[in-house]
Design a protein around this motif. Structure first.
Motif, PDB file in Angstrom:
ATOM      1  N   LEU A  86      -3.975 108.162 120.154  1.00 22.45           N
ATOM      2  CA  LEU A  86      -4.969 107.693 119.181  1.00 22.45           C
ATOM      3  C   LEU A  86      -6.112 108.697 119.059  1.00 22.45           C
ATOM      4  CD1 LEU A  86      -4.989 103.873 119.979  1.00 22.45           C
ATOM      5  CD2 LEU A  86      -3.896 105.040 118.041  1.00 22.45           C
ATOM      6  N   GLU A  87      -6.452 109.349 120.153  1.00 20.54           N
ATOM      7  CA  GLU A  87      -7.458 110.417 120.103  1.00 20.54           C
ATOM      8  C   GLU A  87      -6.949 111.567 119.238  1.00 20.54           C
ATOM      9  OE1 GLU A  87      -9.531 113.573 123.164  1.00 20.54           O
ATOM     10  OE2 GLU A  87      -9.088 111.561 123.912  1.00 20.54           O
ATOM     11  N   ARG A  88      -5.678 111.914 119.382  1.00 21.15           N
ATOM     12  CA  ARG A  88      -5.082 112.969 118.547  1.00 21.15           C
ATOM     13  C   ARG A  88      -5.158 112.563 117.072  1.00 21.15           C
ATOM     14  NH1 ARG A  88       1.071 115.229 119.304  1.00 21.15           N
ATOM     15  NH2 ARG A  88       0.117 116.332 121.047  1.00 21.15           N
ATOM     16  N   ALA A  89      -4.807 111.310 116.772  1.00 19.91           N
ATOM     17  CA  ALA A  89      -4.823 110.835 115.387  1.00 19.91           C
ATOM     18  C   ALA A  89      -6.226 110.894 114.791  1.00 19.91           C
ATOM     19  CB  ALA A  89      -4.279 109.408 115.322  1.00 19.91           C
ATOM     20  N   ALA A  90      -7.221 110.434 115.548  1.00 19.13           N
ATOM     21  CA  ALA A  90      -8.603 110.476 115.066  1.00 19.13           C
ATOM     22  C   ALA A  90      -9.049 111.913 114.847  1.00 19.13           C
ATOM     23  CB  ALA A  90      -9.527 109.757 116.046  1.00 19.13           C
ATOM     24  N   GLY A  91      -8.651 112.812 115.765  1.00 18.61           N
ATOM     25  CA  GLY A  91      -9.003 114.219 115.631  1.00 18.61           C
ATOM     26  C   GLY A  91      -8.396 114.866 114.400  1.00 18.61           C
ATOM     27  N   LEU A  92      -7.290 114.317 113.918  1.00 13.15           N
ATOM     28  CA  LEU A  92      -6.652 114.819 112.700  1.00 13.15           C
ATOM     29  C   LEU A  92      -7.247 114.190 111.440  1.00 13.15           C
ATOM     30  CD1 LEU A  92      -2.934 114.872 113.928  1.00 13.15           C
ATOM     31  CD2 LEU A  92      -4.381 116.856 113.427  1.00 13.15           C
ATOM     32  N   GLY A  93      -8.217 113.286 111.634  1.00 14.39           N
ATOM     33  CA  GLY A  93      -8.903 112.691 110.491  1.00 14.39           C
ATOM     34  C   GLY A  93      -8.368 111.361 110.012  1.00 14.39           C
ATOM     35  N   PHE A  94      -7.471 110.756 110.759  1.00 18.96           N
ATOM     36  CA  PHE A  94      -6.928 109.451 110.342  1.00 18.96           C
ATOM     37  C   PHE A  94      -7.907 108.330 110.684  1.00 18.96           C
ATOM     38  CE2 PHE A  94      -3.190 112.042 110.414  1.00 18.96           C
ATOM     39  CZ  PHE A  94      -2.443 111.563 109.352  1.00 18.96           C
ATOM     40  N   SER A  95      -7.951 107.308 109.838  1.00 22.60           N
ATOM     41  CA  SER A  95      -8.802 106.144 110.098  1.00 22.60           C
ATOM     42  C   SER A  95      -7.990 104.945 110.570  1.00 22.60           C
ATOM     43  CB  SER A  95      -9.595 105.762 108.842  1.00 22.60           C
ATOM     44  OG  SER A  95      -8.710 105.427 107.782  1.00 22.60           O
ATOM     45  N   LYS A  96      -6.642 105.029 110.431  1.00 19.46           N
ATOM     46  CA  LYS A  96      -5.765 103.944 110.867  1.00 19.46           C
ATOM     47  C   LYS A  96      -4.526 104.531 111.546  1.00 19.46           C
ATOM     48  CE  LYS A  96      -6.832 100.520 107.319  1.00 19.46           C
ATOM     49  NZ  LYS A  96      -7.730  99.804 108.169  1.00 19.46           N
ATOM     50  N   ALA A  97      -4.070 103.822 112.557  1.00 13.95           N
ATOM     51  CA  ALA A  97      -2.787 104.137 113.185  1.00 13.95           C
ATOM     52  C   ALA A  97      -1.966 102.859 113.183  1.00 13.95           C
ATOM     53  CB  ALA A  97      -2.975 104.647 114.610  1.00 13.95           C
ATOM     54  N   GLY A  98      -0.665 103.001 113.067  1.00 15.06           N
ATOM     55  CA  GLY A  98       0.195 101.834 113.017  1.00 15.06           C
ATOM     56  C   GLY A  98       1.466 102.024 113.809  1.00 15.06           C
ATOM     57  N   LEU A  99       2.159 100.906 114.009  1.00 15.85           N
ATOM     58  CA  LEU A  99       3.432 100.883 114.722  1.00 15.85           C
ATOM     59  C   LEU A  99       4.180  99.641 114.306  1.00 15.85           C
ATOM     60  CD1 LEU A  99       2.988  98.519 117.047  1.00 15.85           C
ATOM     61  CD2 LEU A  99       1.804 100.342 118.221  1.00 15.85           C
TER      62      LEU A  99
END
Length: 196
Positions: free
Chosen positions: A145-158
């Motif tokens: 999730l830290e990687r995702a936020a660092g890439l600029g994403f505001s949402k993660a899903g599964l």
């Protein structure tokens, strides 16, 4: 030092981790559906196929999209994730392989739509059964999730199988919420998201 007190390290996966990562990812999947799609295939044979996809640069399961947890000299868990907008591109080599190798049964996998643009997708996670209850899953999620936020994403899903209540409980504790239902090769799945 017992395995319960051994420190857990988190690092990007390497190509040489592929065999262990493949087995860990398979723990998250409805293997009855996958083996049903591959007549005559054993779990060991299927693990070899997934290992090849992990070693590849441009697939859903690539080591480049994967983070591993290491406990001592053993891979204790793995998680992978990627930009949902790349889902079809990353899925194509996998779908093409199964359609070529198992043309009569692989159509169900090709129809699955797990994610899309605007979501960082957490595709697969697995933790070595001997090392569960050590917080490894939570550490893997935090790193991805830290990687995702660092890439600029505001949402993660599964997505999670409705029958995997322990996994769903972990995701709820981490802050995910259910946003709908999806079908994965005949298995009902809950789609869950978290704000980053």
């Amino acid at each position: 030092m017992s395995e319960r007190t051994t420190a857990v390290g988190i690092r990007p996966a390497e190509k040489t981790d592929s065999a262990e990562v493949a087995r860990l990812f398979m723990m998250a999947w409805p293997m009855d559906s996958f083996l049903g799609m591959c007549p005559g295939m054993t779990e060991d044979g299927f693990a070899g196929i997934i290992r090849d996809f992990v070693e590849a640069e441009d697939t859903l399961y690539s080591y480049r999209n994967t983070i591993v947890a290491v406990c001592g000299d053993e891979i204790a868990g793995a998680i992978n994730g990627y930009d949902g907008a790349l889902y079809e591109t990353l899925k194509k080599p996998v779908t093409d392989f199964f359609r070529k190798r198992f043309p009569d049964t692989a159509s169900d996998f090709g129809l699955v739509q797990e994610t899309g643009a605007g979501e960082f997708y957490l595709d697969s996670i697995g933790v070595n059964p001997r090392m569960r209850s050590m917080g490894i899953g939570s550490k893997l999620f935090a790193a991805m999730l830290e990687r995702a936020a660092g890439l600029g994403f505001s949402k993660a899903g599964l997505i999670v199988d409705v029958d995997k209540r322990k996994a769903e409980a972990l995701y709820l504790r981490l802050g995910f919420r259910t946003t709908g239902l999806r079908d994965f090769m005949g298995h009902p799945m809950k789609h869950m998201q978290i704000d980053l």
